[in-house]
Scaffold this motif. Sequence first.
Motif, PDB file in Angstrom:
ATOM      1  N   UNK A 382      16.069   4.444  -3.446  1.00 31.85           N
ATOM      2  CA  UNK A 382      16.192   5.936  -4.012  1.00 31.85           C
ATOM      3  C   UNK A 382      15.914   5.886  -5.751  1.00 31.85           C
ATOM      4  N   UNK A 383      16.426   4.790  -6.106  1.00 34.26           N
ATOM      5  CA  UNK A 383      15.880   4.701  -7.567  1.00 34.26           C
ATOM      6  C   UNK A 383      14.388   4.608  -7.965  1.00 34.26           C
ATOM      7  N   UNK A 384      13.627   3.834  -7.050  1.00 35.02           N
ATOM      8  CA  UNK A 384      12.153   3.755  -7.329  1.00 35.02           C
ATOM      9  C   UNK A 384      11.476   5.239  -6.934  1.00 35.02           C
ATOM     10  N   UNK A 385      12.227   5.882  -5.666  1.00 33.74           N
ATOM     11  CA  UNK A 385      11.596   7.437  -5.539  1.00 33.74           C
ATOM     12  C   UNK A 385      11.671   8.358  -6.859  1.00 33.74           C
ATOM     13  N   UNK A 559       0.796  -2.052  -0.147  1.00 32.37           N
ATOM     14  CA  UNK A 559       1.523  -3.240  -0.523  1.00 32.37           C
ATOM     15  C   UNK A 559       2.086  -2.708  -1.922  1.00 32.37           C
ATOM     16  N   UNK A 560       3.459  -3.425  -2.311  1.00 31.68           N
ATOM     17  CA  UNK A 560       3.743  -2.932  -3.540  1.00 31.68           C
ATOM     18  C   UNK A 560       2.982  -3.747  -4.557  1.00 31.68           C
ATOM     19  N   UNK A 561       3.045  -2.990  -5.768  1.00 30.06           N
ATOM     20  CA  UNK A 561       2.220  -3.328  -6.889  1.00 30.06           C
ATOM     21  C   UNK A 561       0.718  -3.770  -6.770  1.00 30.06           C
ATOM     22  N   UNK A 562       0.219  -3.228  -5.760  1.00 30.72           N
ATOM     23  CA  UNK A 562      -1.050  -3.078  -5.586  1.00 30.72           C
ATOM     24  C   UNK A 562      -1.940  -2.005  -6.210  1.00 30.72           C
ATOM     25  N   UNK A 563      -2.608  -2.040  -7.146  1.00 27.58           N
ATOM     26  CA  UNK A 563      -3.288  -0.844  -7.554  1.00 27.58           C
ATOM     27  C   UNK A 563      -4.756  -0.921  -7.863  1.00 27.58           C
ATOM     28  N   UNK A 564      -5.731  -0.056  -7.881  1.00 28.60           N
ATOM     29  CA  UNK A 564      -7.156  -0.137  -8.309  1.00 28.60           C
ATOM     30  C   UNK A 564      -7.363   0.812  -9.656  1.00 28.60           C
ATOM     31  N   UNK A 565      -6.183   1.088 -10.159  1.00 32.07           N
ATOM     32  CA  UNK A 565      -6.349   1.723 -11.615  1.00 32.07           C
ATOM     33  C   UNK A 565      -6.433   0.640 -12.643  1.00 32.07           C
ATOM     34  N   UNK A 566      -6.892   1.049 -13.895  1.00 28.11           N
ATOM     35  CA  UNK A 566      -7.193   0.194 -15.046  1.00 28.11           C
ATOM     36  C   UNK A 566      -5.719  -0.191 -15.534  1.00 28.11           C
ATOM     37  N   UNK A 575       2.142   4.319  -3.481  1.00 21.09           N
ATOM     38  CA  UNK A 575       1.797   4.610  -2.049  1.00 21.09           C
ATOM     39  C   UNK A 575       2.874   3.611  -1.315  1.00 21.09           C
ATOM     40  N   UNK A 576       3.303   2.524  -1.969  1.00 25.07           N
ATOM     41  CA  UNK A 576       4.229   1.661  -1.242  1.00 25.07           C
ATOM     42  C   UNK A 576       5.520   2.519  -0.957  1.00 25.07           C
TER      43      UNK A 576
END
Length: 618
Positions: A382-385, A559-566, A575-576
């Motif tokens: 909930x906190x993450x949301x 997957x948590x902490x996976x990103x294609x951004x700079x 997305x996770x």
Amino acid sequence: MTDTRLSDGLSPLRTRATRPRRAIWVVVLVVAVTLVGILASVPRIERLYLRQAGAEDAATLRLATQVLRGALERTEALPALIAERPILHQLLADPENDGLVPFTNEMLRQAALSLEVSDIYVMDVDGRTVASSNYRSDTSFMGRVFDFRPYFTDALGAGLGRFHALGTTSGQRGYFFAAPVIDNTQIVGVVAVKLNLDGFEEAWAESVANIMVTDVNNVVFLSDRADWHFRTVAPLPEAALEQIATTRQYPTDRLRPLSMRNEVLDPDLGFGLDLADVGGESFVSQTALIAAAGWRVSILTPTGPSTQQAWTTALLLSLVVVMAGLVVAAILGRRARLIERLAAEQSLAALLEARVTERTAALKSEVEERRATEERLRTTQKELVQAGKLAALGSMSAALSHEFNQPLAAVKSYAENAGTFLDRNNPEEARANITRISGLADRMASISKHLRNFARRPQDKTGPVPLKSVISDALDLMQPRLKQVEVTFDSPVEEVWARGGPVRLQQVVVNLLGNALDAMERHEAARIEINLKGGDAPEIAVRDVGPGLSDAALDQAFDPFFTTKDPGQGLGLGLSISYNIVRDFGGQLSASNHPEGGAVFRITLEPATPAPTEVAAQ
């Protein structure tokens, strides 16, 4: 100190336990005797399979015999019919005629092709070939003398000649038929027709069994086994060998014995089956006759498969017996062990009960710990949301500031103009400005309402959710960032209901729209396509026209902490979190690349039926 009553109770039980153990030894003895009997019966089982194999190949033998006999009978009448042609009389009367020879050769070639025979040729009374169907080939019979062949002499003397041999010119095995050419009452020549027999062997080679054809001298003339050609299966008399050499029937240097021993397999079966040893190989043999040619056609079925089947059957029977013995022994052993354990179980009952009580307490503690862990996970989610929504609001802050400042500036301008109009005694224009000010206030109130709903903490409760409304609210919320983007929303006419939570589902749609915008940051013609489908599996699809996702990104997108951004542009949690929200609703969030470019994210949910009050509220 041992309990006397317990010892007295166990003694009869141990005595009863010895009876099943003695029975186990009896079972072992019975199994051993049965296995010996099975091994002793292997030869009988093998003979049964050998008879079965011979019976199956009997039809193949009949077919091969009928085909050979039919081919010979069909060819036998051809020489006499061809000999009646008048052109042959003219040719034999004038064999050096340059006009007749080519015409006759071509006529014979066409006849050989249409009649499907190997060669047709004409010889004079001295055996010299004056016309031949193979005149074009390098092994042409033209000019060759065949007076040494029995079919030639028999045709001159008896009117019909027949003979099988290896061709001295072509090197091909064939069956020769010959008939005289009679001009009035005088024999002026002989017509011979050769039937090539190699094609029969090619057909036989497709069968597992081997076929051999032996002549009256026990020479193997035809067989699908090339190593058996011209081998003798019985001693060859000296007179027969001389005749073969004189007529050049076979190459005498290849007439070598082929060791063959026969043993009657089953005299009571009704047809002749032999167990044959041919050159060290074992076969089931059966023979048919072609009387006119003096041939014996034998089919030889290898015994290997039958032997293997016999041993397989014996092995299966042995396994069945052993398994049955093991089952009986296991039952008897189990009975003995149960009797022996009965007393021990009585003494261990109290100990087991104590262990069960201890384990139950440990399990209760573990269950409580897992519940607490699950509760902490829910709270964290909930906190993450909430953090994700606040981050989304932060990323939209500049656009929202512009969205509020522009109406406020307009309100101030309209208010000042309204005062001016009142000073000029123009109430109609002043009232119009006040109406515009009211509309701008409603617009800012709507934006504030969307922000307030989006920012509040979601509830765990799920139920029917109107997907069109959720998407519309998300689009309204994202409107400041979507002004420079072409957005298309394709949906059914009627509302689509699915199971979920409106606030959390709105958060997922906002995340997907934000990701689509980020993916098209450097794209000149940015476009977002939203497609809503109903039915048994309601689906929301969000497509951008960006560069799409790589294979690695598709594999790790959720997957948590996976990103294609700079770096610094995001933590890779959006997305996770969205994936887990949709999964909590019983749905699925997936990603793929569109065939025409860009990425497509699909939210698939479970259908839901709204309450009548909810439908009325829509």
